[in-house]
Design a protein around this motif. Structure first.
Motif, PDB file in Angstrom:
ATOM      1  N   GLY A  72     -24.983  -1.745 -25.965  1.00 46.25           N
ATOM      2  CA  GLY A  72     -25.628  -1.788 -24.840  1.00 46.25           C
ATOM      3  C   GLY A  72     -27.596  -1.544 -26.079  1.00 46.25           C
ATOM      4  N   TYR A  73     -28.163  -2.840 -24.968  1.00 49.73           N
ATOM      5  CA  TYR A  73     -29.762  -1.620 -25.324  1.00 49.73           C
ATOM      6  C   TYR A  73     -30.036  -1.946 -24.146  1.00 49.73           C
ATOM      7  N   ARG A  74     -31.276  -0.900 -23.794  1.00 47.92           N
ATOM      8  CA  ARG A  74     -32.361  -0.398 -22.773  1.00 47.92           C
ATOM      9  C   ARG A  74     -33.576  -0.882 -23.947  1.00 47.92           C
ATOM     10  N   SER A  75     -34.479  -1.412 -23.026  1.00 50.72           N
ATOM     11  CA  SER A  75     -36.085  -1.856 -23.835  1.00 50.72           C
ATOM     12  C   SER A  75     -36.704  -0.668 -23.267  1.00 50.72           C
ATOM     13  N   TYR A  76     -37.788  -1.018 -24.221  1.00 52.37           N
ATOM     14  CA  TYR A  76     -38.904   0.380 -23.946  1.00 52.37           C
ATOM     15  C   TYR A  76     -39.349   0.149 -22.722  1.00 52.37           C
ATOM     16  N   ALA A  77     -39.349  -1.144 -21.852  1.00 49.39           N
ATOM     17  CA  ALA A  77     -39.868  -1.755 -20.752  1.00 49.39           C
ATOM     18  C   ALA A  77     -39.313  -1.083 -19.516  1.00 49.39           C
ATOM     19  N   ASP A  78     -37.457  -1.388 -19.749  1.00 46.44           N
ATOM     20  CA  ASP A  78     -36.704  -0.989 -19.281  1.00 46.44           C
ATOM     21  C   ASP A  78     -37.144   0.635 -18.516  1.00 46.44           C
ATOM     22  N   MET A  79     -36.654   1.422 -20.256  1.00 47.71           N
ATOM     23  CA  MET A  79     -36.295   2.914 -19.568  1.00 47.71           C
ATOM     24  C   MET A  79     -37.923   3.530 -18.847  1.00 47.71           C
ATOM     25  N   PRO A 105     -37.868   6.498 -26.453  1.00 51.07           N
ATOM     26  CA  PRO A 105     -38.145   5.891 -27.942  1.00 51.07           C
ATOM     27  C   PRO A 105     -39.023   4.178 -27.995  1.00 51.07           C
ATOM     28  N   PRO A 106     -40.006   4.612 -29.055  1.00 52.95           N
ATOM     29  CA  PRO A 106     -40.815   2.697 -28.487  1.00 52.95           C
ATOM     30  C   PRO A 106     -40.001   1.733 -29.119  1.00 52.95           C
ATOM     31  N   GLY A 107     -38.900   1.379 -29.657  1.00 54.17           N
ATOM     32  CA  GLY A 107     -38.530   0.888 -29.653  1.00 54.17           C
ATOM     33  C   GLY A 107     -37.305   0.810 -28.844  1.00 54.17           C
ATOM     34  N   GLY A 108     -36.894   1.209 -27.795  1.00 54.50           N
ATOM     35  CA  GLY A 108     -36.177   0.939 -26.613  1.00 54.50           C
ATOM     36  C   GLY A 108     -34.677   2.146 -27.398  1.00 54.50           C
ATOM     37  N   ALA A 109     -33.569   1.510 -26.994  1.00 49.90           N
ATOM     38  CA  ALA A 109     -32.586   2.874 -28.083  1.00 49.90           C
ATOM     39  C   ALA A 109     -30.926   2.272 -26.824  1.00 49.90           C
ATOM     40  N   LYS A 167     -39.487   1.147 -33.575  1.00 56.81           N
ATOM     41  CA  LYS A 167     -39.869  -0.035 -32.741  1.00 56.81           C
ATOM     42  C   LYS A 167     -40.258  -1.444 -34.033  1.00 56.81           C
ATOM     43  N   MET A 168     -39.881  -3.002 -33.185  1.00 58.76           N
ATOM     44  CA  MET A 168     -39.760  -3.566 -34.347  1.00 58.76           C
ATOM     45  C   MET A 168     -40.582  -4.964 -33.882  1.00 58.76           C
ATOM     46  N   ASP A 169     -40.325  -5.910 -34.317  1.00 60.72           N
ATOM     47  CA  ASP A 169     -41.201  -6.767 -33.803  1.00 60.72           C
ATOM     48  C   ASP A 169     -39.951  -7.551 -33.081  1.00 60.72           C
ATOM     49  N   PRO A 170     -39.980  -8.976 -31.892  1.00 64.69           N
ATOM     50  CA  PRO A 170     -39.069  -9.726 -31.213  1.00 64.69           C
ATOM     51  C   PRO A 170     -38.690 -10.075 -32.449  1.00 64.69           C
ATOM     52  N   ILE A 189     -24.913  -9.196 -31.572  1.00 64.10           N
ATOM     53  CA  ILE A 189     -26.047 -10.473 -31.524  1.00 64.10           C
ATOM     54  C   ILE A 189     -26.924  -9.518 -30.431  1.00 64.10           C
ATOM     55  N   LEU A 190     -28.117  -8.310 -31.384  1.00 64.71           N
ATOM     56  CA  LEU A 190     -29.496  -8.138 -30.548  1.00 64.71           C
ATOM     57  C   LEU A 190     -30.442  -9.024 -30.368  1.00 64.71           C
ATOM     58  N   THR A 191     -31.003  -9.385 -29.503  1.00 68.27           N
ATOM     59  CA  THR A 191     -32.143  -9.451 -28.926  1.00 68.27           C
ATOM     60  C   THR A 191     -33.251  -8.891 -29.083  1.00 68.27           C
ATOM     61  N   LEU A 192     -33.961  -8.436 -29.727  1.00 74.05           N
ATOM     62  CA  LEU A 192     -35.316  -7.299 -29.163  1.00 74.05           C
ATOM     63  C   LEU A 192     -36.172  -8.102 -28.278  1.00 74.05           C
ATOM     64  N   PRO A 193     -36.629  -7.834 -27.182  1.00 72.36           N
ATOM     65  CA  PRO A 193     -37.898  -8.180 -26.441  1.00 72.36           C
ATOM     66  C   PRO A 193     -38.932  -7.601 -27.065  1.00 72.36           C
ATOM     67  N   ARG A 194     -39.778  -8.283 -27.241  1.00 71.45           N
ATOM     68  CA  ARG A 194     -41.240  -7.893 -27.222  1.00 71.45           C
ATOM     69  C   ARG A 194     -41.694  -6.248 -26.550  1.00 71.45           C
ATOM     70  N   ALA A 195     -41.785  -5.597 -27.225  1.00 61.64           N
ATOM     71  CA  ALA A 195     -42.177  -3.932 -27.331  1.00 61.64           C
ATOM     72  C   ALA A 195     -43.632  -3.261 -25.915  1.00 61.64           C
ATOM     73  N   THR A 196     -43.249  -2.875 -25.266  1.00 64.56           N
ATOM     74  CA  THR A 196     -44.933  -2.190 -24.423  1.00 64.56           C
ATOM     75  C   THR A 196     -45.745  -1.058 -25.224  1.00 64.56           C
ATOM     76  N   ALA A 197     -44.705  -0.264 -25.920  1.00 62.36           N
ATOM     77  CA  ALA A 197     -45.049   0.830 -26.489  1.00 62.36           C
ATOM     78  C   ALA A 197     -46.157   0.489 -26.808  1.00 62.36           C
ATOM     79  N   GLU A 198     -46.937   1.303 -27.141  1.00 61.39           N
ATOM     80  CA  GLU A 198     -48.195   1.506 -27.404  1.00 61.39           C
ATOM     81  C   GLU A 198     -48.551   2.550 -29.333  1.00 61.39           C
TER      82      GLU A 198
END
Length: 198
Positions: A72-79, A105-109, A167-170, A189-198
Motif C-alpha cells: 500500500g502507499y499513503r501519500s503526504y496529503a493523505d497522512m 515523511p515528505p514522500g509519504g509511506a 520525496k520524488m516527482d510524480p 506498479i506504484l504511481t506517485l502523486p504530486r507531493a505537497t510537502a514543503e
C-alpha cells in the motif's frame, strides 16, 4: 577381480544420484520453485489507489501456502488529512500537532502487509523491498527490520510495516518485494502523486 571399467560403471551411478540429491536439496520446491503467476494486465489494488498488482496475490494463494503480500502507499496529503482530522477529534495541544506534523515523511509511506503460515514464517527480516524507475534504475531499497506478526486464524499470522518513502516527482515506479524464505518475489506498479510537502 573387478576391472577398472567395471568399478567405474558401478561408481558413476552413485555420483549421478548424489549430484541429483544435492541439486534437489539446493533448489526451492513446490509452488515457490515455479514462481508466482502474473496478471496479463496489472490489476488495481482494492485498498490503495496508487498501487497496481502485477503478481497474482489473492486469498486463494493465501489458503494454499500463506503467501499473501500486499503493498500500500499513503501519500503526504493523505497522512496530512488524517492528522488534521485527529487534531479536531482529539483536541490536541499545538505542540502535539506540530510533533505529529513533523513526523510525516515528505514522500509519504509504503505499507507492507504480509500473511504467512506459522509464527516464524511472518518474520519481516525475510523481506527485501526494491523500487526502480521506468529506466530500470534503483531509486530505493530496504531490507525490512526484524519483527513478527499476530495470529489471525487457521495458522496464519499477519505483520505490517510502514516504511517512510523519499520525496520524488510524480512518476510510475516498479516495486518488488522478495521473500528470502519463500523464494518468491511480489511485483507492483506504484504511481506517485504530486507531493505537497514543503
Amino acid at each position: 577381480m573387478p576391472t577398472f571399467s567395471h568399478s567405474l560403471r558401478r561408481f558413476l551411478p552413485l555420483v549421478f544420484f548424489g549430484l541429483c540429491a544435492f541439486g534437489a536439496a539446493a533448489q526451492p520446491t513446490g509452488k515457490a520453485a515455479k514462481g508466482r503467476k502474473r496478471y496479463t494486465f496489472a490489476q488495481k489494488d482494492a485498498v490503495s489507489p496508487y498501487v497496481q498488482n502485477v503478481t497474482k496475490n489473492t486469498d486463494e494463494e493465501q489458503d494454499v501456502d500463506g503467501s499473501f503480500t500486499r503493498l500500500g502507499y499513503r501519500s503526504y496529503a493523505d497522512m496530512l488529512t488524517e492528522i488534521e482530522a485527529l487534531r479536531k477529534l482529539k483536541d490536541w495541544a499545538d505542540t502535539t500537532y506540530q510533533r505529529r506534523l513533523a513526523a510525516i515523511p515528505p514522500g509519504g509511506a509504503l505499507l507492507v502487509t504480509v500473511h504467512r503460515q506459522g509464527p516464524t514464517g511472518v518474520q519481516l527480516a525475510n523481506l527485501t523491498l526494491t523500487v526502480t524507475d521506468k529506466a530500470g534504475k534503483e531509486v530505493f531499497a530496504q531490507t525490512l527490520a526484524p519483527g513478527t506478526g499476530r495470529f489471525m486464524g487457521r495458522d496464519l499470522y499477519q505483520a505490517q510495516r510502514l516504511i517512510p518513502f523519499p520525496k520524488m516527482d510524480p512518476q510510475e515506479l516498479t516495486v518488488s518485494i522478495r521473500d528470502a524464505k519463500l523464494y518468491q518475489t511480489f511485483d507492483y506498479i506504484l504511481t506517485l502523486p504530486r507531493a505537497t510537502a514543503e
